[in-house]
Design an enzyme around this catalytic site. Structure first.
Site, PDB file in Angstrom:
ATOM      1  N   GLY A  10       0.841  -1.197   0.000  1.00  0.00           N
ATOM      2  CA  GLY A  10       0.000   0.000   0.000  1.00  0.00           C
ATOM      3  C   GLY A  10       0.872   1.242   0.000  1.00  0.00           C
ATOM      4  CB  ALA A  11       1.844   3.457  -2.356  1.00  0.00           C
ATOM      5  N   GLY A  12      -0.357   4.672   0.337  1.00  0.00           N
ATOM      6  CA  GLY A  12      -0.966   5.904   0.822  1.00  0.00           C
ATOM      7  C   GLY A  12      -0.067   6.499   1.904  1.00  0.00           C
ATOM      8  CG  PHE A 113     -11.267  19.602  12.627  1.00  0.00           C
ATOM      9  CD1 PHE A 113     -11.212  20.655  11.736  1.00  0.00           C
ATOM     10  CD2 PHE A 113     -11.281  18.306  12.115  1.00  0.00           C
ATOM     11  CE1 PHE A 113     -11.157  20.429  10.369  1.00  0.00           C
ATOM     12  CE2 PHE A 113     -11.225  18.071  10.752  1.00  0.00           C
ATOM     13  CZ  PHE A 113     -11.171  19.136   9.877  1.00  0.00           C
ATOM     14  CD  GLN A 233     -15.568   9.288  11.906  1.00  0.00           C
ATOM     15  OE1 GLN A 233     -14.553   9.495  11.253  1.00  0.00           O
ATOM     16  NE2 GLN A 233     -15.710   9.698  13.152  1.00  0.00           N
ATOM     17  CG  HIS A 235     -17.602  13.041   7.266  1.00  0.00           C
ATOM     18  ND1 HIS A 235     -18.266  14.233   7.075  1.00  0.00           N
ATOM     19  CD2 HIS A 235     -16.341  13.359   7.643  1.00  0.00           C
ATOM     20  CE1 HIS A 235     -17.432  15.226   7.332  1.00  0.00           C
ATOM     21  NE2 HIS A 235     -16.260  14.732   7.681  1.00  0.00           N
ATOM     22  CG  LEU A 245     -14.990  14.428   3.206  1.00  0.00           C
ATOM     23  CD1 LEU A 245     -15.908  13.958   4.315  1.00  0.00           C
ATOM     24  CD2 LEU A 245     -13.552  14.029   3.501  1.00  0.00           C
ATOM     25  CB  THR A 247     -13.379  19.213   4.890  1.00  0.00           C
ATOM     26  OG1 THR A 247     -12.707  19.238   6.150  1.00  0.00           O
ATOM     27  CG2 THR A 247     -13.554  20.643   4.423  1.00  0.00           C
ATOM     28  CD  GLU A 248     -15.202  17.403  12.158  1.00  0.00           C
ATOM     29  OE1 GLU A 248     -15.597  16.270  11.820  1.00  0.00           O
ATOM     30  OE2 GLU A 248     -14.593  17.625  13.204  1.00  0.00           O
ATOM     31  NE  ARG A 281     -15.194  13.834  11.262  1.00  0.00           N
ATOM     32  CZ  ARG A 281     -14.129  13.611  10.518  1.00  0.00           C
ATOM     33  NH1 ARG A 281     -13.780  12.377  10.221  1.00  0.00           N
ATOM     34  NH2 ARG A 281     -13.419  14.610  10.056  1.00  0.00           N
ATOM     35  CG  HIS A 346     -15.278   9.694   6.569  1.00  0.00           C
ATOM     36  ND1 HIS A 346     -14.806  10.104   5.339  1.00  0.00           N
ATOM     37  CD2 HIS A 346     -14.490  10.323   7.489  1.00  0.00           C
ATOM     38  CE1 HIS A 346     -13.791  10.952   5.512  1.00  0.00           C
ATOM     39  NE2 HIS A 346     -13.564  11.074   6.804  1.00  0.00           N
ATOM     40  CD  GLU A 370     -10.100   4.076   6.815  1.00  0.00           C
ATOM     41  OE1 GLU A 370      -9.649   4.920   6.030  1.00  0.00           O
ATOM     42  OE2 GLU A 370     -11.297   3.740   6.856  1.00  0.00           O
ATOM     43  NE  ARG A 381     -10.911   9.048  11.262  1.00  0.00           N
ATOM     44  CZ  ARG A 381     -10.944  10.222  10.616  1.00  0.00           C
ATOM     45  NH1 ARG A 381     -10.279  11.258  11.072  1.00  0.00           N
ATOM     46  NH2 ARG A 381     -11.672  10.349   9.525  1.00  0.00           N
ATOM     47  CG  LEU A 387      -4.622  13.379   7.249  1.00  0.00           C
ATOM     48  CD1 LEU A 387      -4.580  14.759   6.597  1.00  0.00           C
ATOM     49  CD2 LEU A 387      -4.317  12.316   6.201  1.00  0.00           C
TER      50      LEU A 387
END
Lengths: 635, 293
Positions: A10-12, A113, A233, A235, A245, A247-248, A281, A346, A370, A381, A387
């Site tokens: 995985g490359a995230g 947030f 979760q 969102h 999405l 964003t919050e 959330r 989400h 994740e 969360r 992040l």
């Protein structure tokens, strides 16, 4: 066979950070990913990175907010690690050139947030994930780290011991999407799973189409428990037609939620009299759906999120990306009218059980991001905590796999520590489909290697071993054996001439999960979902791949992904049925109270003899210097 | 090139009931299997309710391994249309309901992963953010031009990635603060200056649209030059590094190859002013050289 010290799947964000950390420790590291790194879903993250960077803030406050947000289902050692390491990791990104939004004095900006007692969310407009992903990929290029991109990882190469805690991971088997070549990858030190979320279990999700939970499913079938899978979760602000999405950060900057009567619902109906739109959330998602169910939604489907009063200048400065998303995907110009929003899947709080160094109960196997559950999010969360999870635990897993001493983990994994057996009343047997034909193409539940149940295989190989027969004992042999098994699986899928196609099964699973295992959950619905999943598993034994080509065969890849989706959907539903309480994101119609006496524990599912075994382990509330006492969670 | 019509002749475009029954004409066993299977399918109630009409796609097909697809051709798909449907939605429908071998890259479906850039009605676009209602029928979907086709709509991106990597696409500075918790400050104005350039999603639309890149394989191209701009204009890198970057950009196949045709800027799905960035770098290059005269 390819060979490296550390192999990252995985490359995230988590995978890239892990690879960089492993290389910094001197390891020869490679990334194997089904997408080119810049295509990873981390790029879609919008909001920001929580880090205590300013006077007046502290990692302890961040930890307290996170523990409260988790509804006391997070493990304190993991949460404290997250909050202690996040400032350093965030500034590390800044030193790598990341284009954070800036204050007048040139420092990185931070904003409020949901669920945070301090405005500690560091951000880059509403495109923080994009900036983070690209910054990290740039560092990868700089360091010349090897990437096998568009290689789909089919399985792990894990040894045979009877008890998962005794097993070890020696590499992976992967499929070159472009050429159709199946190859073994030997990992001398360790394999790190960083495969992201399982959003494709649902049909209304913010997640990418690639987010099929492959890593979690592979680890699960290799014997690693899945932890807290029921905590999904939703969102509160996704675009109704696509799940894209919003964003919050919109609410963080002052965006307001209205029902169809133009009432500010969070206050008008008392969902969160203090925090309003900036409640956590889970609270906001339930509030919106309650409004919609009470007939106060718009078109019976959504509510309005209004940010017009913030003024064009501020919106463009901090939320410009949102203007484009709303226009392109919903046809609404949010500078002129409020955006329609509704809750959507989400994030998965649960995943592969790891300790705070990213290690699983199988030696040499790690998970981060994740797909992992070191349990920093518990049952809910907080926005801006995903992040930092990537960079903090990505780095720790990478460094640890490469041999760095991070100290002994306080979290135990597998059945090494305290645990209790669990039981849940299911209307159908979960797990493997019994009686499937020996040549059944596609393991509707069987171990993906040989067509035999995994434990039978293990038993037979143990017997052979005692006779001194030919058993895979070296790492190379274990990888070779896994490669052979995957060759057989692919051949069976490709050679079958007729049957069911993955798209039908996938769509049936997604629809049932969205209908029955959503924001609001009730016993009968959960049971119906299990029946639907059973039916899907049975149909999967008849799955086939229609595209005969070995070149870029997405039909084949998606067929294998669908098997992974099935396993995860079942785990989510089983956990949700077992947990007789209301905690965080997990709302149960029959159980409207948080039950600390019975449920301060993690739901664990292990793949055992072809079926999921349910058990529990206690939550760790003792931090370094204090114990987090569960309190009523109000916003 | 041949064209394969997959819509029964007697079907009208508004016949949504049977739109799902569209089949692939042809005689291979695979196509026969599909035909039989599709004959039994009916649209879901949701699809029925949503579809007012069907949309006609002409999709490029090619597979080096499959007989009958080795010769490139166009296939016709008639997909039930609903308001808000994008080109990507239509491709996914065609794949999931008519022909599971239809191959294309896609992932985030929200214009950030950059993987579904294609040539739609004669222009490079991201399929996920292109509304069908904005296009003339039949909607023609082809792989990005000037790149080698691997299969159907999937092109080889290696050359694009190589060019991106040729410009040292990573932050380099000698002025990092000592403390690991101290930021290297950047003015709001400077962040604003580089902001658009940081939005590139590496989709390759600009490279594909550029006539110069098509004729000169060594030309760095708009995406890579924009990536270099992102760092060259970042005040945190310092003047020495900027000179180093300018040397890369001033080379024979660098900024001077650009002929200001604006096609990259026109197709960029993230609205990055690519041509303007290239022009600005040309001006910088001239200024740099003037110093030595």
């Amino acid at each position: 066979m390819y060979e490296h010290d550390v192999i990252v799947v995985g490359a995230g964000g988590a995978g890239l950070r892990a690879a960089i950390a492993a290389q910094e420790e001197g390891a020869d590291v490679a990334i194997v990913s089904k997408l080119h790194p810049v295509r990873s879903h981390t790029g879609a993250a919008e909001g920001g990175i929580n880090a205590a960077l300013r006077d007046g803030d502290s990692w302890e406050d961040h930890a307290y907010d996170t523990m409260k947000g988790s509804d006391y289902l997070g493990d304190a050692p993991a949460i404290e690690t997250l909050c202690q390491d996040s400032p350093k990791e965030t500034i590390q990104l800044e030193h790598w050139g990341m284009a954070f939004s800036r204050d007048d004095d040139g420092r990185v900006s931070q904003r409020p947030f949901g669920g945070l007692s301090f405005p500690r969310t560091t951000y880059a407009g509403a495109e923080t994930g994009h900036q983070l992903l690209h910054t990290m990929y740039e560092q990868l290029v700089k360091r010349g780290i090897k990437v096998y991109d568009e290689w789909y990882v089919l399985n792990l190469a894990v040894s045979d011991e009877e008890v998962p805690e005794d097993r070890s991971c020696h590499g992976i088997v992967a499929y070159d999407i472009q050429s159709g070549e199946v190859s073994g990858f030997r990992a001398r030190n360790g394999v790190i799973l960083a495969t992201g979320g399982p959003g494709q279990v649902y049909d209304h999700t913010t997640n990418a189409v690639a987010n099929t939970g492959d890593g979690v499913a592979m680890a699960y079938r290799a014997g690693v428990p899945m932890e807290d899978m029921e905590f999904i979760q939703f969102h509160p602000t996704t675009l109704p037609s696509t799940g894209v999405l919003i964003t919050e950060g919109v609410r963080g900057e002052g965006g307001i939620l209205y029902n169809k009567n133009g009432e500010r619902l969070m206050f008008e109906y008392g969902y969160a009299n203090n925090a309003g739109e900036l409640a956590s959330r889970d609270v906001v998602s339930r509030a919106e759906l309650t409004e919609i169910n009470a007939g106060r939604g718009i078109d019976d489907e959504y509510v309005h999120l209004d940010m017009r009063h913030l003024g064009q200048e501020r919106i463009i400065d901090r939320l410009e990306n949102i203007v484009h998303l709303s226009e392109d995907f919903e046809g609404v110009d949010p500078l002129e009218e409020p955006m329609p929003v509704k809750p959507g899947q989400h994030y998965a709080m649960g995943g592969v059980e790891t300790d705070e160094n990213g290690e699983t109960c199988i030696s040499g196997l790690y998970a981060a991001g994740e797909c992992a559950c070191a349990s920093v999010h518990g049952s809910n969360r907080l926005g801006g905590n995903a992040l930092p999870e990537l960079i903090v635990f990505g780095r720790r897993a990478g460094a640890h796999a490469a041999g760095k001493d991070l100290g002994t983990a306080k979290i135990t994994t597998g059945k090494r520590g305290e645990w209790e057996a669990g039981e849940v009343d299911t209307p159908v047997a979960p797990g493997a489909v019994g009686g499937a034909d020996e040549d059944a193409v596609a393991d509707g539940g069987k171990a993906p290697d040989s067509g035999e149940p995994s434990d039978a295989r293990r038993a037979s190989s143990r017997a052979e071993r005692s006779d001194g027969g030919a058993v895979a004992t070296t790492g190379d042999e274990i990888v070779d054996r896994a490669v052979d098994a995957e060759h057989r699986r692919i051949d069976r899928l490709m050679n079958k001439d007729d049957g069911v196609q993955h798209a039908e099964i996938r769509s049936a699973v997604q629809k049932s999960m969205t209908r029955h295992v959503n924001v609001f959950r009730e016993k009968e619905g959960l049971k119906q979902a299990l029946r639907d999943l059973r039916e899907a598993r049975e149909r999967y034994t008849d799955v086939y791949v229609d595209d005969p080509s070995r070149t870029y065969n997405t039909d084949l890849i998606q067929t294998i992904e669908t098997r992974n989706i099935l396993d995860l959907a079942e785990a989510i539903t089983l956990g949700a049925l077992a947990r007789d309480e209301f905690r965080g994101a997990h709302w149960r119609k029959e159980h409207q109270e948080r039950d600390d006496e019975n449920w301060l524990k993690h739901t664990m599912l292990s793949w055992n003899d072809g079926s999921p075994e349910l058990w529990y382990k206690p939550v760790i509330l003792e931090g370094e210097e204090k114990t987090y006492e569960p309190k009523i969670r109000s916003y | 090139m041949s064209t394969q019509e997959q819509k029964p002749k007697n079907q009208t475009d508004t016949d949504t009931e049977s739109a799902d029954e569209d089949i692939i004409a042809g005689s291979s066993p695979q196509q026969r299997r599909l035909r039989e299977k599709r004959g039994k399918e009916i649209p879901t109630p949701e699809e029925k309710a949503q579809s007012e009409d069907s949309i006609h796609l002409k999709v490029f097909r090619y597979d080096p391994e499959v007989e009958g697809k080795q010769e490139p051709r166009f296939d016709d798909f008639h997909v039930p249309y609903y308001k808000g449907m994008t080109v990507l939605d239509a491709l996914i429908h065609a794949r999931d309901h008519f022909d599971s071998s239809l191959t294309f890259r896609h992932s985030c479906r929200q214009a950030i992963c950059g993987s579904d850039a294609m040539f739609v009605n004669g222009r490079q676009r991201l399929c996920c953010k292109t509304q069908l209602s904005d296009l003339e029928e039949p909607v023609r979907v082809e792989p990005l031009p000037h790149q080698e086709v691997i299969k159907d709509l999937v092109v080889d991106m290696e050359h694009f990635y190589d060019q991106m990597e040729a410009v040292e696409p990573y932050f380099q500075t000698n002025d990092l603060p000592d403390g690991e918790l101290d930021e290297q400050r950047q003015s709001r104005e400077n962040r604003e200056k580089v902001k658009m350039s940081t939005r590139c999603i590496w989709c390759g639309a600009c490279m594909s649209s550029c006539n110069i890149a098509a004729g000169d394989n060594e030309y760095l191209g708009p995406a890579a030059i924009n990536k270099a701009y992102r760092f060259a204009m970042d005040e945190r890198e310092g003047t020495d590094m900027k000179e180093h970057r300018m040397r890369i950009l001033e080379q024979e196949h660098g900024v001077w190859r650009c002929q200001t045709q604006f096609s990259c800027t026109e197709v960029c799905p993230k609205d990055i002013p690519l041509t303007a960035h290239i022009q600005e770098l040309k001006r910088e290059a001239v200024k740099n050289n003037l110093k030595f005269w």
